[in-house]
Scaffold this active site. Structure first.
Site, mmCIF file in Angstrom:
data_model
loop_
_atom_site.group_PDB
_atom_site.id
_atom_site.type_symbol
_atom_site.label_atom_id
_atom_site.label_comp_id
_atom_site.label_asym_id
_atom_site.label_seq_id
_atom_site.Cartn_x
_atom_site.Cartn_y
_atom_site.Cartn_z
ATOM 1 N N MET A 203 65.032 52.768 -12.661
ATOM 2 C CA MET A 203 65.158 54.074 -12.020
ATOM 3 C C MET A 203 66.203 54.898 -12.758
ATOM 4 S SD MET A 203 63.061 54.834 -9.733
ATOM 5 C CE MET A 203 63.890 56.180 -8.906
ATOM 6 N N TYR A 205 69.251 56.078 -12.066
ATOM 7 C CA TYR A 205 70.609 55.532 -12.124
ATOM 8 C C TYR A 205 70.642 54.245 -12.931
ATOM 9 C CZ TYR A 205 75.197 53.923 -10.560
ATOM 10 O OH TYR A 205 76.500 53.477 -10.519
ATOM 11 N N CYS A 206 69.608 53.432 -12.797
ATOM 12 C CA CYS A 206 69.553 52.162 -13.509
ATOM 13 C C CYS A 206 69.623 52.357 -15.026
ATOM 14 C CB CYS A 206 68.270 51.410 -13.161
ATOM 15 S SG CYS A 206 68.041 51.074 -11.407
ATOM 16 N N VAL A 207 68.937 53.370 -15.532
ATOM 17 C CA VAL A 207 68.829 53.525 -16.983
ATOM 18 C C VAL A 207 69.848 54.504 -17.575
ATOM 19 C CG1 VAL A 207 66.377 52.961 -16.929
ATOM 20 C CG2 VAL A 207 67.074 55.351 -16.850
#
Length: 214
Positions: A203, A205-207
């Site tokens: 997602m 924020y994840c990446v």
């Protein structure tokens, strides 16, 4: 191994930027599994941080020692999360986020897959002993195309001037963007279609959370 080169990334980045590199390889803490409010409070899920897959046999107290030493955390919010539901074992950034030291945003009561965690969030306090003001966001109204579950809007990224918000061409997109805009009135909310990204277990924020954005 599919991810055999991942461990060298921190060292290569440190060498390229001139920053020191600290080896804490005996404590597995994926980026999305810890959330900080900027005022010494850390939020995590037990399922992601104290999971046998990551830190087998580690106690909550032992994990907190690492978080205090390396991230400066002094106040801890530990949610239960869910084990085995996804590849991350329920990172905290899919459940709730700090807006600042006084406010949080979380998946709504209607959609919350672990209601006990939402109840915990309504009870927890910041380092000053004050409760957080909690804003609930919906999940998508329909399952994300190609997946058997709904999409979350909580996994947004906050830059200095913008907030990057995931959307899914869903009926709840606008409600989520409007709510997030109210939380960050001085920043521009920028929507990004993430159905393909979400389909591949990542997602916004994840990446992006390792890289500062303006």
């Amino acid at each position: 191994m599919e991810y055999q080169n991942d461990d060298v990334i921190p060292q290569r980045v440190a060498e390229a930027t001139g920053y020191s590199w600290i080896d804490v390889s005996d404590f597995v803490l994926e980026g999305g599994s810890v959330e900080l409010d900027g005022h010494v409070t850390a939020m995590l899920t037990r399922s992601a941080v104290l999971n046998k897959n990551w830190n087998s046999g580690m106690s909550q107290e032992e994990a907190e020692v690492y978080l205090t030493k390396y991230l400066g955390a002094e106040n801890f919010i530990l949610l239960e999360g869910v084990s085995g539901e996804d590849i991350t074992d329920a990172h905290s950034d899919a459940i709730a986020r700090f807006v600042d030291e006084n406010r949080m945003v979380a998946v709504s009561k209607v959609d919350f897959f672990e209601l006990k965690d939402l109840e915990i969030l309504y009870r927890v306090q910041n380092v000053k002993g004050e409760p957080y003001e909690l804003t609930e966001l919906p999940l998508t109204k329909k399952n994300v195309k190609g997946l058997d579950y709904k999409g979350s809007y909580v996994n947004f990224y906050v830059g200095n001037k913008v907030v990057l918000v995931p959307i899914y061409s869903d009926a709840n997109d606008q409600e989520a963007m409007d709510s997030i805009q109210k939380l960050y009135p001085s920043r521009e909310v920028v929507w990004i279609g993430v159905s393909k990204l979400y389909e591949n277990s990542g997602m916004i924020y994840c990446v992006t959370q390792q890289q500062p954005l303006y």
